[in-house]
Design a protein around this motif. Structure first.
Motif, PDB file in Angstrom:
ATOM      1  N   UNK A   1       9.464 -10.549  21.633  1.00  0.00           N
ATOM      2  CA  UNK A   1       9.978 -11.648  20.811  1.00  0.00           C
ATOM      3  C   UNK A   1       8.991 -12.796  20.981  1.00  0.00           C
ATOM      4  N   UNK A   2       8.347 -13.181  19.898  1.00  0.00           N
ATOM      5  CA  UNK A   2       7.327 -14.241  20.004  1.00  0.00           C
ATOM      6  C   UNK A   2       7.173 -14.928  18.656  1.00  0.00           C
ATOM      7  N   UNK A   3       6.452 -16.024  18.688  1.00  0.00           N
ATOM      8  CA  UNK A   3       6.154 -16.719  17.429  1.00  0.00           C
ATOM      9  C   UNK A   3       5.403 -15.763  16.505  1.00  0.00           C
ATOM     10  N   UNK A   4       5.683 -15.878  15.214  1.00  0.00           N
ATOM     11  CA  UNK A   4       5.085 -14.951  14.244  1.00  0.00           C
ATOM     12  C   UNK A   4       3.566 -14.923  14.359  1.00  0.00           C
ATOM     13  N   UNK A   5       2.966 -16.106  14.533  1.00  0.00           N
ATOM     14  CA  UNK A   5       1.495 -16.147  14.567  1.00  0.00           C
ATOM     15  C   UNK A   5       0.928 -15.454  15.802  1.00  0.00           C
ATOM     16  N   UNK A   6       1.758 -15.225  16.796  1.00  0.00           N
ATOM     17  CA  UNK A   6       1.270 -14.601  18.039  1.00  0.00           C
ATOM     18  C   UNK A   6       1.524 -13.098  18.106  1.00  0.00           C
ATOM     19  N   UNK A   7       2.089 -12.523  17.069  1.00  0.00           N
ATOM     20  CA  UNK A   7       2.405 -11.084  17.144  1.00  0.00           C
ATOM     21  C   UNK A   7       1.094 -10.293  17.057  1.00  0.00           C
ATOM     22  N   UNK A   8       0.759  -9.522  18.099  1.00  0.00           N
ATOM     23  CA  UNK A   8      -0.477  -8.733  18.028  1.00  0.00           C
ATOM     24  C   UNK A   8      -0.348  -7.649  16.958  1.00  0.00           C
ATOM     25  N   UNK A   9      -1.475  -7.321  16.326  1.00  0.00           N
ATOM     26  CA  UNK A   9      -1.468  -6.330  15.240  1.00  0.00           C
ATOM     27  C   UNK A   9      -0.853  -5.016  15.717  1.00  0.00           C
ATOM     28  N   UNK A  10      -1.274  -4.553  16.912  1.00  0.00           N
ATOM     29  CA  UNK A  10      -0.794  -3.240  17.366  1.00  0.00           C
ATOM     30  C   UNK A  10       0.707  -3.250  17.615  1.00  0.00           C
ATOM     31  N   UNK A  11       1.191  -4.386  18.104  1.00  0.00           N
ATOM     32  CA  UNK A  11       2.631  -4.533  18.354  1.00  0.00           C
ATOM     33  C   UNK A  11       3.409  -4.401  17.030  1.00  0.00           C
ATOM     34  N   UNK A  12       2.925  -5.113  16.018  1.00  0.00           N
ATOM     35  CA  UNK A  12       3.560  -5.032  14.688  1.00  0.00           C
ATOM     36  C   UNK A  12       3.577  -3.588  14.201  1.00  0.00           C
ATOM     37  N   UNK A  13       2.399  -2.925  14.285  1.00  0.00           N
ATOM     38  CA  UNK A  13       2.279  -1.560  13.753  1.00  0.00           C
ATOM     39  C   UNK A  13       3.189  -0.592  14.531  1.00  0.00           C
ATOM     40  N   UNK A  14       3.239  -0.738  15.852  1.00  0.00           N
ATOM     41  CA  UNK A  14       4.043   0.192  16.656  1.00  0.00           C
ATOM     42  C   UNK A  14       5.536   0.033  16.365  1.00  0.00           C
ATOM     43  N   UNK A  15       6.009  -1.219  16.333  1.00  0.00           N
ATOM     44  CA  UNK A  15       7.443  -1.437  16.093  1.00  0.00           C
ATOM     45  C   UNK A  15       7.821  -0.935  14.700  1.00  0.00           C
ATOM     46  N   UNK A  16       6.978  -1.227  13.714  1.00  0.00           N
ATOM     47  CA  UNK A  16       7.294  -0.769  12.360  1.00  0.00           C
ATOM     48  C   UNK A  16       7.215   0.762  12.280  1.00  0.00           C
ATOM     49  N   UNK A  17       6.292   1.344  13.010  1.00  0.00           N
ATOM     50  CA  UNK A  17       6.168   2.809  12.947  1.00  0.00           C
ATOM     51  C   UNK A  17       7.413   3.484  13.524  1.00  0.00           C
ATOM     52  N   UNK A  18       7.872   2.974  14.687  1.00  0.00           N
ATOM     53  CA  UNK A  18       9.043   3.590  15.326  1.00  0.00           C
ATOM     54  C   UNK A  18      10.310   3.272  14.522  1.00  0.00           C
ATOM     55  N   UNK A  19      10.516   2.003  14.231  1.00  0.00           N
ATOM     56  CA  UNK A  19      11.806   1.580  13.655  1.00  0.00           C
ATOM     57  C   UNK A  19      11.933   1.898  12.164  1.00  0.00           C
TER      58      UNK A  19
END
Ligand code: NDP
Length: 247
Positions: free
Chosen positions: A107-125
């Motif tokens: 859980x972090x500010x939108x501008x701080x979301x690492x690319x890989x974190x975004x991709x992994x969460x979207x891939x799983x969820x």
């Protein structure tokens, strides 16, 4: 439907796949479905946890479950197609799916979301849930009345600061459910979402570390809606996003 009292035989002879069945709400749903007569297929990434749920179910004298070890993080459409074929070969049909596995991510500010974190969460969820559903449709069609239940969250209906990736993934889950419910209207598969609400699990504790878990409902306490949506009493319910706990 949170005071729904399921008949003991509600899910007798049903074949139900539960993702994220090793812990938290998914583990409780798997045990509860088995206790109501279902043969559950336990899917998750930590085999020792799936085995513990398997052992609980067998020790309680409920139908023998099956285990599918799978990490949604690396899984592809072809893995899901193979899985669907295995289910069809072994059981001949699939009566229900509880899409419960998800990750919270940071859980972090939108501008701080690492690319890989975004991709992994979207891939799983999101990707995992959508592609698995797509590949399971043929085996779900072999059941006389199948129920697919997705797991949403209040942040999947109204966005909240610092919940970016997880919240967006839950909006997508709601969207996926609506598209499928509309596409399959008046057919043998129905699609709905459950919002568990704050529930005493590891995910909730990581999102709210300062919260006293004793103030939260347990997974066992929220099972009436999980049973209702999986069983025949909800036949005709399609395209709904229902809450386990009043707001
Ligand atoms: P938990 O973190 O306690 O359990 C999640 C389960 O999903 C675990 O068994 C976990 O496996 C599995 N899982 C996670 N990632 C993967 C993966 N990549 N591949 C396969 N399995 C995976 O969560 P909850 O029980 O709290 O949550 C269940 C659902 O309810 C989720 O969809 C969550 O978003 C939703 N929800 C929960 C709320 C709550 O207050 N608890 C509130 C609103 C929604 P492992 O055990 O190996 O980690």
């Amino acid at each position: 439907m949170n005071d729904y009292r399921a008949p003991a035989t509600l899910l007798e002879d049903k074949i139900i796949l539960v993702t994220g069945a090793g812990d938290g709400i998914g583990a409780e749903a798997a045990r509860t479905y088995a206790a109501h007569g279902a043969t559950v297929i336990l899917l998750g990434r930590t085999v020792s946890k799936l085995e513990a749920v398997y052992d609980d179910i067998v020790a309680a004298g409920h139908p023998q479950p099956a285990i599918i070890p799978m990490d949604l993080k690396g899984a592809t459409a072809s893995n899901y197609a193979d899985m669907a074929e295995t289910i069809e070969d072994k059981f001949g049909r699939l009566d229900g799916v509880l899409h419960n596995a998800s990750v919270l991510g940071q859980l972090s500010a939108f501008v701080d979301i690492p690319e890989q974190e975004w991709l992994d969460v979207m891939h799983i969820n999101v990707n995992g849930t959508a592609l698995m559903t797509q590949k399971l449709i043929p085996v779900l069609r072999l059941a006389p009345a199948a129920s697919v239940v997705f797991t949403t969250s209040s942040v999947g209906r109204k966005g909240r600061a610092f919940w970016g990736t997880y919240a967006v993934s839950k909006f997508a889950t709601e969207g996926l459910m609506q598209v499928l419910a509309s596409e399959f209207e008046n057919r043998s598969i129905r699609f709905n979402c459950i919002n568990p609400g704050g529930t005493r699990t590891a995910m909730r504790a990581s999102a709210f570390p300062a919260e006293d878990p004793q103030t939260l409902k347990t997974p066992t306490q929220i099972m009436p809606l999980y049973l209702y949506l999986m069983g025949y009493d909800s036949e005709g319910v399609n395209g709904q996003s229902l809450d386990c706990q009043p707001k």
